[in-house]
Motif scaffolding. Structure first.
Motif, short mmCIF file in Angstrom:
data_model
loop_
_atom_site.label_atom_id
_atom_site.label_comp_id
_atom_site.label_asym_id
_atom_site.label_seq_id
_atom_site.Cartn_x
_atom_site.Cartn_y
_atom_site.Cartn_z
N UNK A 1 0.81 -1.21 0.00
CA UNK A 1 0.00 0.00 0.00
C UNK A 1 0.85 1.26 0.00
N UNK A 2 2.07 1.19 0.57
CA UNK A 2 2.93 2.36 0.60
C UNK A 2 3.40 2.76 -0.79
N UNK A 3 3.43 1.78 -1.72
CA UNK A 3 3.87 2.10 -3.07
C UNK A 3 2.85 2.93 -3.81
N UNK A 4 1.57 2.64 -3.56
CA UNK A 4 0.51 3.39 -4.22
C UNK A 4 0.19 4.69 -3.49
N UNK A 5 0.47 4.74 -2.20
CA UNK A 5 0.14 5.92 -1.41
C UNK A 5 1.39 6.40 -0.68
N UNK A 6 2.32 7.04 -1.36
CA UNK A 6 3.54 7.49 -0.71
C UNK A 6 3.25 8.56 0.32
N UNK B 1 -5.03 10.01 -10.64
CA UNK B 1 -4.76 11.25 -9.90
C UNK B 1 -4.86 11.01 -8.40
N UNK B 2 -5.83 10.21 -7.98
CA UNK B 2 -5.97 9.89 -6.56
C UNK B 2 -4.75 9.12 -6.06
N UNK B 3 -4.29 8.15 -6.85
CA UNK B 3 -3.15 7.33 -6.44
C UNK B 3 -1.87 8.15 -6.32
N UNK C 1 -3.19 -5.78 -3.76
CA UNK C 1 -2.75 -4.77 -2.78
C UNK C 1 -2.45 -3.42 -3.42
N UNK C 2 -2.30 -3.38 -4.75
CA UNK C 2 -2.05 -2.14 -5.46
C UNK C 2 -3.38 -1.47 -5.82
N UNK C 3 -3.53 -0.21 -5.46
CA UNK C 3 -4.82 0.46 -5.63
C UNK C 3 -5.24 0.54 -7.09
N UNK C 4 -4.36 0.98 -7.98
CA UNK C 4 -4.75 1.17 -9.38
C UNK C 4 -5.15 -0.15 -10.03
N UNK C 5 -4.40 -1.21 -9.75
CA UNK C 5 -4.76 -2.52 -10.30
C UNK C 5 -6.11 -2.98 -9.77
N UNK C 6 -6.31 -2.79 -8.47
CA UNK C 6 -7.57 -3.19 -7.85
C UNK C 6 -8.74 -2.37 -8.41
N UNK C 7 -8.53 -1.08 -8.61
CA UNK C 7 -9.60 -0.23 -9.14
C UNK C 7 -9.95 -0.63 -10.57
N UNK C 8 -8.95 -0.92 -11.38
CA UNK C 8 -9.21 -1.29 -12.77
C UNK C 8 -10.05 -2.56 -12.85
N UNK C 9 -9.70 -3.56 -12.05
CA UNK C 9 -10.46 -4.82 -12.07
C UNK C 9 -11.87 -4.62 -11.51
N UNK C 10 -11.99 -3.80 -10.46
CA UNK C 10 -13.32 -3.52 -9.91
C UNK C 10 -14.18 -2.77 -10.92
N UNK C 11 -13.56 -1.90 -11.70
CA UNK C 11 -14.28 -1.16 -12.74
C UNK C 11 -14.88 -2.10 -13.77
N UNK C 12 -14.11 -3.08 -14.23
CA UNK C 12 -14.62 -4.03 -15.22
C UNK C 12 -15.72 -4.90 -14.63
N UNK C 13 -15.54 -5.33 -13.38
CA UNK C 13 -16.54 -6.19 -12.74
C UNK C 13 -17.85 -5.43 -12.53
N UNK C 14 -17.76 -4.22 -12.01
CA UNK C 14 -18.97 -3.42 -11.77
C UNK C 14 -19.66 -3.06 -13.08
N UNK C 15 -18.90 -2.84 -14.14
CA UNK C 15 -19.50 -2.52 -15.44
C UNK C 15 -20.40 -3.65 -15.91
N UNK C 16 -19.93 -4.89 -15.74
CA UNK C 16 -20.74 -6.04 -16.15
C UNK C 16 -22.01 -6.14 -15.32
#
Length: 589
Positions: free
Chosen positions: A116-121, A225-227, A462-477
């Motif tokens: 988490x520290x890598x995505x949120x320095x 931008x958030x990350x 554990x990486x925010x951007x990767x998690x958000x991208x996958x959640x975006x595709x899942x929620x879209x469906x």
């Protein structure tokens, strides 16, 4: 003669114990609409009263569930009760937050905290001032396209840097890292301040001309931008997303609205408080109404219950005692169909023992709600003359011991866990994974059958951007599925989306560490865990798979997909796998 009792609740009419409800017309299934309904009687749904329960109709009749829900809606003081699951998760979040306050700070030991520290320095080491959301919006509203204003603002920042010789060097290195990260994710360097001003003016022109936008791209830009802690750009993107989104719009607009809410919660730290303080609680009455509409339009939950119940029914045709240990029983919606099938068994119904296991509820009576579920099931069993015993446990699942389950010799034992194990923490929270501890308990029970169903999710990185991208595709469906099968202006759709999408999306996007309660995995990852716990696959009956496919084909939209991968029954929408069901037996030690 007694007066005829007629009750009508949200389109379901029950008269002297007989039921009728609605199903979509077949021609509408092909055309992709479900706004037109026809009524059908109990004989259309099941012929269980005239046929043996060993035939293909066993457990496929879903009207017992509607009757069960109708009885619940007749109960008093139901309106003020919140959803059991949300209340339990809120209590867990509050306990964890309070526990963390009492503990001394210690170095991170889990991969979730480390990554988490890598995505949120931490920006404190370069001396960036803390900027609240209100201050960010004020600065954003007063920004001009003139470069001199940007230079003044940047100069104001520099005056707040600490007077140490390495501060400027660290700030430059940090900006270089951000540029490299954005090159990898976007394929180009981050735009400078002048570029941002120009792109902002271009977006204003596009909005005025009402040109369509790529909502997924906007959401990904906002997440980036958030990350990178670029609050100005993040709020700028949030404003643009909100201009093209709506909670009552189409699937894309609803997707943008809810994910924008989650991104803003992450920016402002709203979800750092317990979920009960930020998540508007849906009443139990609304959930019951939404559930009835949901199972009519979408087969996902119904197929999970059908597969589990049919497999359990065929497990012990001559058993005298059937003990079901249900982890995550909630309101007991799964069991009315099985109870009715058992009541029609040729040799008479067995003694049905149910151990209902739930997370504790808030308040002075943490087990009250799971007790009420047992009382409802008892009344339902009495109607069908099925002997019934009920016990309950309300505590964290990883803290349950084998002795608490009271397993008797000679009874047929089934462990049932449907769509709930994803809320149990994994090894990214503690080194001794509670998720593996619960699976080990399942194995120690040594059941005749273990029935398991879960969401097929890839948004647990554990990486925010990767998690958000996958959640975006899942929620879209999911949003696309509900738009196709549920009316747009129906409150049922809003409640379904809130309970099945928004709650978990808010957790996945806005929370980190122990506050992120939704941690799904793919069905192949679950398979590795279950095999490691000491189970072996139990092949699904081919007849059950065939009946499930026929049920979905006849009564639901054509884009629903039912398939099997070895011992897994997979459910999907337009080719994307959303749910997976499987059965297991203990492997020899």
């Amino acid at each position: 003669m007694d007066a005829v009792l007629q009750v009508q609740v949200d389109g379901f009419r029950f008269e002297n114990g007989s039921g009728s409800c609605c199903k979509p017309r077949n021609n509408n299934l092909e055309s992709g609409t479900t706004n037109s309904f026809i009524c059908f009687n109990e004989s259309d749904e099941s012929q269980s009263s005239n046929s043996s329960p060993t035939e293909s109709t066993a457990c496929s009749d879903y009207l017992p569930v509607f009757k069960y829900i109708n009885d619940m809606l007749m109960e008093e003081d139901l309106e003020g009760q919140p959803c059991m699951l949300v209340d339990s998760l809120a209590l867990q979040a509050a306990e964890k937050s309070f526990y963390e306050v009492l503990q001394d700070p210690s170095p991170p030991t889990s991969s979730d905290q480390i990554f988490g520290d890598l995505d949120q320095p931490n920006l404190d080491f370069v001396g960036f001032p803390e900027v609240t959301s209100d201050e960010s919006m004020r600065r954003y509203r007063h920004r001009d396209d003139d470069d001199e204003d940007d230079d003044d603002l940047e100069g104001g920042r520099k005056t707040k840097l600490p007077a140490i010789s390495t501060a400027d060097e660290l700030a430059e290195k940090y900006e270089e890292v951000l540029l490299i990260c954005q090159k990898n994710t976007q394929g180009e360097a981050s735009p400078n301040k002048t570029g941002r001003a120009k792109s902002s003016s271009n977006r204003s022109k596009q909005q005025k001309s009402d040109q369509p936008v790529d909502m997924r791209d906007l959401l990904m830009q906002c997440a980036q931008a958030v990350a990178s802690f670029d609050q100005f750009r993040a709020f700028e993107k949030l404003k643009e997303i909100r201009e093209h989104s709506s909670i009552r719009g189409d699937a894309t607009q609803r997707l943008g609205y809810h994910l924008a809410e989650a991104l803003e919660a992450r920016l402002t730290g709203t979800m750092s408080t317990p979920i009960s303080a930020t998540y508007s609680i849906t009443s139990m009455v609304d959930i019951l109404k939404a559930y009835k509409g949901f199972v009519q339009a979408c087969p996902t939950l119904r197929m999970c219950y059908f597969t589990a119940n049919r497999t359990i029914f065929e497990l012990a045709p001559k058993a005298t005692t059937l003990h079901i240990i249900d982890f995550g029983i909630l309101y007991g919606f799964q069991w009315p169909c099985l109870i009715k099938a058992l009541s029609n068994r040729e040799d008479g119904p067995p003694l049905l023992r149910v151990t209902g296991i739930e997370l504790p509820q808030s308040g002075f009576r943490p087990s009250e709600r799971v007790q009420e579920t047992g009382k409802r099931l008892k009344r339902f069993c009495d109607k069908f003359k099925v002997p019934f015993e009920y016990s309950y446990i309300a505590k964290k699942w990883e803290d349950i011991t084998l002795d608490e389950l009271v397993i008797n010799t000679g009874e047929t034992t089934v462990v049932n866990c449907i769509l709930r194990l994803q809320y149990t923490p994994d090894e990214t929270i503690t080194l001794n994974s509670p998720r593996d501890t619960v699976l080990k308990l399942f194995r120690d029970i040594n059941p005749n059958l273990f029935v398991f169903a879960e969401i097929n999710g890839t948004y647990n990185s554990p990486f925010f951007l990767t998690r958000f991208r996958e959640a975006l595709f899942h929620c879209s469906a999911l949003f696309d599925m509900y738009e196709t099968t549920l009316p747009e202006e129906d409150d049922c759709r809003t409640h379904v989306e809130r309970e099945l999408i928004v709650r978990d999306a808010m957790s996945v996007v806005a929370c980190e560490g122990s506050e992120r309660f939704a941690r799904p995995e793919t069905y192949k990852q679950w398979q590795v865990r279950i095999l490691r716990a000491g189970f072996k696959p139990a092949k699904l009956n081919k007849l059950i798979v065939k009946e499930g496919k026929e049920l979905v084909k006849q009564r639901y939209h054509k884009d629903f997909v039912i398939d099997n991968d070895n011992h897994w029954l997979l459910q999907g929408w337009k080719g994307k796998i959303l749910y997976a069901v499987s059965c297991w037996k203990p492997a020899k030690k």
